[in-house]
Design an enzyme around this catalytic site. Sequence first.
Site: not given
Length: 356
Positions: A183-185, A188-189
């Site tokens: 999950h890549c902040p 945001n996805n």
Amino acid sequence: MPSGSWLFRRAMRLLLRWLRSCVKQGRSKPSKRLGELWLYSRLLLRSLCFSETTNSDVVVDSLFEPVYWLVDHLTRWFGVVFVCLVVVLTSSVLIIVYSFVLPTVVSTYPAPWATWHLCFGHWNLVMIVFHYYKATTTSPGHPPKEKCDTPSVSICKKCIIPKPPRTHHCSICNSCVLKMDHHCPWLNNCVGHFNHRYFFCFCLFMTMGCVYCSLSSRGMFVDAYGAIETYYQTPPPPFTFKEKVLHKSIIYLWVLTSSVAVALGGLTLWHAILITRGETSIERHINRKETQRLKQIGKVFRNPHHFGIFNNWKVFLGVEKRSHWLTRVLLPSGHDPYGDGMTWDWSPQRRDLVAI
Ligand SMILES: [Zn+2]
Ligand SMILES: [Zn+2]
């Protein structure tokens, strides 16, 4: 000697009785909210105490659930802040480049060299914007919720649906993700089957852009740094307001792009190694453990998704013929990845991908 689980069950029953007595005492002024809370607590405690499948992992997970909930919600909220940060920082760099760097390049460099700078810089910018937009807005892919014939390796305890191979549950998105990487902040996805290529290409082109900005503004940075050093002389040199803004902007540009180039370059290199090996970030940990486990019993682990270095890259980038290196890799392309993200019983050899 009572066992740990017996003691835990006993403690839970006592807590249950205490909660029941508390509610009985307060029945003279019952409220709907308290009643709901009581019912929920009773259900929670009974499911923990009287379930055959309860073990220490379930109890610890349940106790830590509020902490996980808080972390997941904070990460989701910070995701929006991080996306805004990427947009604001990239825009600030662009403003400085268009205001100071490009005019200097065009006015001082020979025409062919200045043309190359203009072409390369704008191509790189288009690739960054396209891949970032696609990485943030493309769904990574989720397994179907309704009953279907797709093969599954386990059941997700959170979604209560079958999990196809390479699928993992993301607690921040609160759903299962096909071929989940992480999950890549910053996006945001989640990074999964359908946006993995966009994520990697964004990292690659952003690193290239930062290296390009850092190298092309290095001379201006040295001059600006030297000028700022003279600010503290007495009397200070008579710089105009525009010159002072230029010096500080160039120093900001060089420091920011150089730092991002190093940090993002390391991340891009790590993901390039993973793609070369035909595995995701999550599978790297799983495969390492599996390799050690099989080594202890004298066997060798083979990654079923590793088709050879060159083929792994062609599968990842969706290259089927030679012209695709230009149209699908060097130019913005919205083509879908191979497969549906649920079945993995194919190999590029069978699809004549190696004919290139
Ligand atoms: Zn799930
Ligand atoms: Zn996620």
